[in-house]
Design a protein around this motif. Structure first.
Motif, PDB file in Angstrom:
ATOM      1  N   TYR A 184     -41.517 -33.712  -6.129  1.00 55.65           N
ATOM      2  CA  TYR A 184     -41.980 -33.520  -4.751  1.00 55.65           C
ATOM      3  C   TYR A 184     -43.205 -32.610  -4.680  1.00 55.65           C
ATOM      4  O   TYR A 184     -44.175 -32.915  -3.985  1.00 55.65           O
ATOM      5  CB  TYR A 184     -40.844 -32.964  -3.895  1.00 55.65           C
ATOM      6  CG  TYR A 184     -41.248 -32.703  -2.462  1.00 55.65           C
ATOM      7  CD1 TYR A 184     -41.202 -33.727  -1.512  1.00 55.65           C
ATOM      8  CD2 TYR A 184     -41.713 -31.452  -2.055  1.00 55.65           C
ATOM      9  CE1 TYR A 184     -41.595 -33.510  -0.198  1.00 55.65           C
ATOM     10  CE2 TYR A 184     -42.104 -31.226  -0.746  1.00 55.65           C
ATOM     11  CZ  TYR A 184     -42.041 -32.244   0.176  1.00 55.65           C
ATOM     12  OH  TYR A 184     -42.442 -32.030   1.467  1.00 55.65           O
ATOM     13  N   ASP A 186     -43.044 -38.215   3.912  1.00 52.64           N
ATOM     14  CA  ASP A 186     -42.632 -36.896   3.404  1.00 52.64           C
ATOM     15  C   ASP A 186     -41.114 -36.756   3.454  1.00 52.64           C
ATOM     16  O   ASP A 186     -40.488 -36.270   2.514  1.00 52.64           O
ATOM     17  CB  ASP A 186     -43.274 -35.785   4.233  1.00 52.64           C
ATOM     18  CG  ASP A 186     -42.769 -34.419   3.824  1.00 52.64           C
ATOM     19  OD1 ASP A 186     -43.173 -33.958   2.741  1.00 52.64           O
ATOM     20  OD2 ASP A 186     -41.944 -33.832   4.556  1.00 52.64           O
ATOM     21  N   PHE A 187     -40.531 -37.206   4.565  1.00 49.28           N
ATOM     22  CA  PHE A 187     -39.067 -37.114   4.706  1.00 49.28           C
ATOM     23  C   PHE A 187     -38.366 -37.857   3.574  1.00 49.28           C
ATOM     24  O   PHE A 187     -37.460 -37.326   2.926  1.00 49.28           O
ATOM     25  CB  PHE A 187     -38.645 -37.673   6.072  1.00 49.28           C
ATOM     26  CG  PHE A 187     -37.231 -38.137   6.124  1.00 49.28           C
ATOM     27  CD1 PHE A 187     -36.185 -37.250   5.889  1.00 49.28           C
ATOM     28  CD2 PHE A 187     -36.922 -39.471   6.377  1.00 49.28           C
ATOM     29  CE1 PHE A 187     -34.865 -37.681   5.917  1.00 49.28           C
ATOM     30  CE2 PHE A 187     -35.600 -39.900   6.402  1.00 49.28           C
ATOM     31  CZ  PHE A 187     -34.575 -39.000   6.171  1.00 49.28           C
ATOM     32  N   THR A 202     -38.176 -36.201   0.221  1.00 48.85           N
ATOM     33  CA  THR A 202     -37.289 -35.047   0.003  1.00 48.85           C
ATOM     34  C   THR A 202     -36.166 -35.375  -0.970  1.00 48.85           C
ATOM     35  O   THR A 202     -35.477 -34.478  -1.433  1.00 48.85           O
ATOM     36  CB  THR A 202     -36.659 -34.540   1.325  1.00 48.85           C
ATOM     37  OG1 THR A 202     -35.934 -35.612   1.951  1.00 48.85           O
ATOM     38  CG2 THR A 202     -37.725 -34.019   2.274  1.00 48.85           C
ATOM     39  N   LEU A 203     -35.983 -36.681  -1.274  1.00 48.02           N
ATOM     40  CA  LEU A 203     -34.915 -37.020  -2.223  1.00 48.02           C
ATOM     41  C   LEU A 203     -35.410 -36.962  -3.656  1.00 48.02           C
ATOM     42  O   LEU A 203     -34.630 -37.118  -4.600  1.00 48.02           O
ATOM     43  CB  LEU A 203     -34.281 -38.372  -1.892  1.00 48.02           C
ATOM     44  CG  LEU A 203     -35.152 -39.632  -1.796  1.00 48.02           C
ATOM     45  CD1 LEU A 203     -35.525 -40.140  -3.158  1.00 48.02           C
ATOM     46  CD2 LEU A 203     -34.375 -40.705  -1.037  1.00 48.02           C
ATOM     47  N   PRO A 228     -37.302 -31.503  -6.319  1.00 45.39           N
ATOM     48  CA  PRO A 228     -38.154 -30.612  -5.526  1.00 45.39           C
ATOM     49  C   PRO A 228     -39.269 -29.947  -6.328  1.00 45.39           C
ATOM     50  O   PRO A 228     -40.342 -29.678  -5.785  1.00 45.39           O
ATOM     51  CB  PRO A 228     -37.177 -29.572  -4.955  1.00 45.39           C
ATOM     52  CG  PRO A 228     -35.955 -29.665  -5.814  1.00 45.39           C
ATOM     53  CD  PRO A 228     -35.896 -31.072  -6.320  1.00 45.39           C
TER      54      PRO A 228
END
Lengths: 399, 399
Positions: free
Chosen positions: B139, B127-128, B131-132, B135
């Motif tokens: 994402y 998930d981290f 984040t790139l 969004p």
């Protein structure tokens, strides 16, 4: 070193923008700067984008937002990086944009700073800002930035005889300037009577971190600001229609101990002094040459402390200038003509860029009625990171 | 532009360092670089520190870590900033350090990259990294980097006839190199039989994101790496005791669309090509001049795709070089001599710096037995951010 002009400036309103996406508001400020620069239709001349932001990861669950902004604006294949230096991210981003041009790598850089931080509650916002403190020696003990602000304010008052009324005078001045700045978060003027004697005085004077009260510190704000820079010797200068060039003539930055308790004299802000010395040296100017300044007043005491540390006033003497009104808009040395962090607001990653936006606006003579400094030649901005552990000073001059 | 030497390199082991503080491991790598440079007792010659990191906010609840590192090392008042560009943060930090020196602002820069990301579980780590992604357009739909890696791998295999065995050959080569690299996270060699026919084949071949399996992608690693750079024309060069200078001769970076679906041909990695073209141009070199390279193989397919995109091989032809063993340590063009992201590991903010660490080590002739390239002259590193949306290429040459 190459001469570098600021050819465009952009800004969103500061305030509660928590319904908006962080990158969208940065895109808005960027487009505003491109429009001001006259390059909306020629935006592919931008070769490097620097984004300044502190909390995209923690607050907005986003990373890589420099690429995101480039793509939102259709600027590919422009180079892009995010620069973070706590609340001084904006100043750092401008410094690095300056280096990129000065190195000869590129001619045109856009620096855009932004923060959307009102999506979290008050407690979470304070916790977020505290992540810049030392994780084991400070943060773990529950220390926060307002706590340091309160401690610093109390120490300064006791040492130099600064009064709560002096601090309130700074708030009154900042609110006065902010009330005339369309970008300001807080546009409501205030008076000494309102602060000390109003029926709401109990609310207003409810201590946040003794002796800091409502009028002693900045609000939590969202917002974005942007500047476009070009090498003055570049053929690309011809694309810019803005006819009142402003130049970045001095840039300096310096660090101090991460922990406050490691400083021999906690009242001394070494990084402020060193960054300013570096900027003055590069510019070939002295404090007395500066016409006006934006000083990082996240706590109003910092306007006082920074103004003395960089040589505008002798130590402990700023209060006299404040009492005489010298730092008001028509005074000898107007400070925080934008309203400062106190009234304009402090969206962390945007602040350093917003400060330089204000320098340019004033130097062009484009500030709103009632807050335009008379014929300014040189403006200075101090962007303060951590509790003075990483500070950037930028000086701009009229062409 | 000023000639810039790498005068010191430092590295931690890559692996599970989640018991350590992020800034502490960055301090360790920095001290290792200072020791290598011979300036442990003269560290105040470092004027600018650039930290590369992607997840301090989300994973470690810290911000302002550039100041933190400076203070941990007693480098105040050195200037300090953090640079973030997703998994290409390290390459970006070196680029910006290069600009800082080339601009004449400073002579000596330390770039330290680090990441501590194993403190979160597998799901949180994925998930981290996600984040790139965009969004709203990516994402929010649950897209992840392995999903894109799998899609890209499948498309490439279908178009160019690359087989799972070809991909496995890359893993075998990377593990072979990594097994000889004391810094590598995965030091266990592997064989084709082990991948396809072992009693554990079911586990090994459990799909992560079709057709990606265990040997098709990098592990989640913690670690840090550091380099010290100095202007070759600076009087400060005399402080450095390292006698085998390596120079940064080419630097390039470029962006592509943030969203993959906006790319006409998703197999084309435009930012890779453009960043490499820029670096080759600055260096006055061609792909054929490169002795060895570190290519960002977060998914092994990327070694193939990047090697073709930057001109080492024609499109679709890298597989033939792989089958002939040309990219192995004694081949014509050794790739990922460090073990690459696949075996050395991929602590995001450290990776780009670690790649250049490896270039320097090889160019000095200091790589461990069995993984030293024979008499290399020029090394190249590609650090890949997002899914190719922000890429940095760096070329180093022997003095």
């Amino acid at each position: 070193m190459r001469k570098i002009a600021i050819t465009g400036i952009g800004h969103t309103v500061f305030g509660n923008l928590s319904d908006f996406d962080l990158v969208d508001i940065m895109a808005y400020a960027s487009l505003d700067a491109m429009e001001d620069a006259g390059i909306l239709d020629k935006r592919d001349i931008i070769e490097q984008v620097i984004v300044s932001n502190m909390g995209a990861g923690i607050l907005n669950h986003q990373t890589g937002i420099a690429s995101s902004l480039v793509s939102r604006l259709g600027l590919e294949p422009a180079m892009a990086e995010l620069v973070e230096n706590g609340p001084a991210s904006g100043g750092s981003a401008i410094k690095i944009g300056f280096m990129a041009i000065a190195s000869g790598f590129v001619d045109v850089v856009m620096v855009t700073g932004g923060e959307v931080m009102r999506g979290v509650t008050g407690w979470e916002a304070t916790d977020f800002v505290a992540t810049l403190l030392h994780p084991e020696a400070e943060y773990n003990y529950g220390l926060t930035l307002p706590a340091f602000g309160g401690m610093y304010t109390r120490m300064y008052m006791e040492k130099y005889g600064l009064t709560e009324k002096d601090l309130a005078l700074i708030a009154v001045k900042d609110h006065e300037n902010g009330s005339k700045n369309p970008y300001a978060h807080v546009k409501v003027p205030c008076t000494l009577e309102g602060i000390f004697e109003s029926p709401d005085a109990d609310v207003v004077n409810n201590p946040i971190a003794e002796p800091l009260r409502l009028y002693g510190m900045c609000p939590v704000s969202d917002g974005a600001a942007s500047i476009i820079m070009c090498a003055a010797d570049s053929p690309k200068m011809k694309y810019f229609t803005q006819k009142a060039p402003v130049y970045i003539v001095g840039v300096g930055s310096a660090t101090d101990t991460h922990c406050i308790h490691q400083r021999e004299n906690p009242l001394e802000l070494k990084a402020v002094r060193k960054s300013a010395e570096m900027a003055f040296k590069m510019a070939g100017l002295n404090p007395g040459d500066i016409s006006f300044a934006e000083l990082h007043d996240a706590f109003v005491i910092l306007e006082v402390a920074i103004s003395e540390e960089i040589g505008f006033f002798n130590r402990g003497k700023a209060k006299e200038a404040i009492r005489r009104g010298e730092t008001r808009i028509n005074g000898r040395l107007p400070l925080n003509t934008s309203g400062g962090l106190k009234a304009k607001g402090h969206p962390l990653g945007a602040t350093g860029v917003s400060q330089v936006h204000e320098l340019v606006k004033q130097l062009r003579g484009e500030a709103e009625e009632g807050r335009q400094v008379k014929n300014p030649k040189h403006g200075l901005a101090v962007n303060f990171g951590g509790f003075g552990n990483n500070v950037v000073t930028i000086i701009c001059s009229k062409g």
